[in-house]
Structures are given as structure tokens and as C-alpha cells.
Write a protein that holds these residues in place. Structure first.
Motif, short mmCIF file in Angstrom:
data_model
loop_
_atom_site.label_atom_id
_atom_site.label_comp_id
_atom_site.label_asym_id
_atom_site.label_seq_id
_atom_site.Cartn_x
_atom_site.Cartn_y
_atom_site.Cartn_z
N ARG A 170 0.72 -1.25 -0.05
CA ARG A 170 -0.19 0.01 0.07
C ARG A 170 0.83 1.33 0.00
O ARG A 170 0.59 2.28 -0.73
CB ARG A 170 -1.03 -0.03 1.24
N PHE A 171 1.83 1.36 0.80
CA PHE A 171 2.66 2.78 0.95
C PHE A 171 4.05 2.52 0.40
O PHE A 171 4.80 3.26 0.44
CB PHE A 171 2.61 3.06 2.41
N VAL A 172 4.40 1.35 -0.43
CA VAL A 172 5.86 1.00 -0.66
C VAL A 172 5.80 1.66 -2.01
O VAL A 172 4.95 1.23 -2.91
CB VAL A 172 6.00 -0.38 -0.91
N HIS A 173 6.62 2.73 -2.23
CA HIS A 173 6.89 3.41 -3.62
C HIS A 173 8.01 2.95 -4.25
O HIS A 173 8.20 3.24 -5.40
CB HIS A 173 7.10 4.90 -3.17
N LEU A 174 9.23 2.35 -3.68
CA LEU A 174 10.37 2.03 -4.49
C LEU A 174 10.72 0.56 -4.05
O LEU A 174 10.73 0.17 -2.76
CB LEU A 174 11.71 2.97 -4.26
N VAL A 175 11.16 -0.31 -4.80
CA VAL A 175 11.35 -1.74 -4.32
C VAL A 175 12.67 -1.96 -5.07
O VAL A 175 12.69 -1.96 -6.23
CB VAL A 175 10.36 -2.86 -4.74
N PHE A 176 13.65 -2.25 -4.36
CA PHE A 176 15.25 -2.47 -4.86
C PHE A 176 15.24 -4.16 -4.63
O PHE A 176 15.01 -4.60 -3.66
CB PHE A 176 16.10 -2.03 -4.31
N THR A 177 14.98 -5.00 -5.79
CA THR A 177 15.14 -6.47 -5.49
C THR A 177 16.76 -6.70 -5.44
O THR A 177 17.46 -6.42 -6.65
CB THR A 177 14.56 -7.24 -6.87
N LEU A 178 17.07 -7.23 -4.56
CA LEU A 178 18.56 -7.53 -4.24
C LEU A 178 18.86 -8.93 -4.72
O LEU A 178 18.13 -9.82 -4.93
CB LEU A 178 19.01 -7.23 -2.84
N ASP A 179 20.31 -9.36 -4.50
CA ASP A 179 20.54 -10.66 -4.95
C ASP A 179 19.92 -11.53 -3.68
O ASP A 179 19.86 -12.73 -3.72
CB ASP A 179 21.87 -10.82 -5.04
N LYS A 180 19.96 -10.99 -2.31
CA LYS A 180 19.36 -11.77 -1.31
C LYS A 180 18.53 -10.87 -0.59
O LYS A 180 18.94 -9.79 0.14
CB LYS A 180 20.48 -12.22 -0.40
N GLY A 181 17.11 -10.85 -0.66
CA GLY A 181 16.34 -9.85 -0.14
C GLY A 181 15.82 -8.60 -0.88
O GLY A 181 16.07 -8.67 -2.15
N TYR A 182 15.21 -7.65 -0.10
CA TYR A 182 14.73 -6.71 -1.14
C TYR A 182 14.87 -5.33 -0.07
O TYR A 182 14.93 -5.35 1.25
CB TYR A 182 13.12 -6.67 -1.09
N LEU A 183 14.84 -4.12 -0.67
CA LEU A 183 14.92 -2.72 0.16
C LEU A 183 13.91 -2.03 -0.26
O LEU A 183 13.65 -2.19 -1.73
CB LEU A 183 16.20 -2.17 -0.46
#
Length: 114
Positions: free
Chosen positions: A93-106
Motif C-alpha cells: 500500500r505505501f511502498v513506492h520503491l522496491v529494490f530487488t537484491l541478490d538476497k532480499g529486498y530494500l
């Protein structure tokens, strides 16, 4: 707005989770958050970069990359940068940027940005 001690806490948290992680993909949900580039160019220029460290200058967070540029972030009034193991860990709902990482997410999340 987060005060300086809170920003330092976020810096320490991110430095422990992001150091050495490589960005595989960036999804921009709110284009106006990206300054000086198009969202597509922003995502393309960060893909493949790895985080080397996280520092702070005042209330700005500097996410250092193994590239000729760094990522500068201000949390604004209610923003937060969160590391998670699952893509839906903090909802969408309030997540505006998602960085997909080699392990996990930012995630960049801001409850006051519509």
C-alpha cells in the motif's frame, strides 16, 4: 521528520543489511520520487550495482555503490527504508520503491505519500 538519532539508527541498520548486496532490479511505483533522471534510466543505472557502505550527511542517507555514483536518500516526513527477505513483507500500500537484491529486498515506504 525523523530526527538525527533516528536517521543514524536507520544508517546503522541499512549498513548491516545492505553491505555487499547487489541490486538486480528496481521498481519505481511513484515516479516523482526520482530526481534528475527518468524512472527507467534510474532503474537501469542501478541494476547490477552493489552496495559498499551506508553513510550519513545531516539527515541525508548516502548509499555508496561500486559505481561512479551513489544513491542519496532523504526520508522526508514519514518515509522509511526497510530491508526484507520477502517481497510482500511490508505490504504494497505505501511502498513506492522496491529494490530487488541478490538476497532480499530494500523498500522505500512512506505512509503520507499518495
Amino acid at each position: 521528520m525523523p530526527e538525527l538519532p533516528e536517521v543514524e539508527t536507520v544508517r546503522t541498520y541499512l549498513d548491516g543489511h545492505l553491505r555487499g548486496r547487489r541490486i538486480e532490479n528496481v521498481a519505481v511505483g511513484l515516479p516523482r520520487l526520482v530526481k534528475n533522471r527518468t524512472p527507467e534510466d534510474f532503474a537501469a543505472s542501478l541494476s547490477g550495482c552493489a552496495f559498499t557502505s551506508v553513510s550519513r550527511r545531516g539527515k541525508y542517507l548516502i548509499l555508496h555503490l561500486d559505481a561512479p555514483w551513489d544513491l542519496l536518500v532523504h526520508l522526508r516526513m514519514t518515509g522509511s527504508l526497510l530491508y526484507g527477505e520477502k517481497k510482500d513483507e511490508y505490504g504494497e500500500r505505501f511502498v513506492h520503491l522496491v529494490f530487488t537484491l541478490d538476497k532480499g529486498y530494500l523498500f522505500y515506504r512512506d505512509i503520507r505519500t499518495f
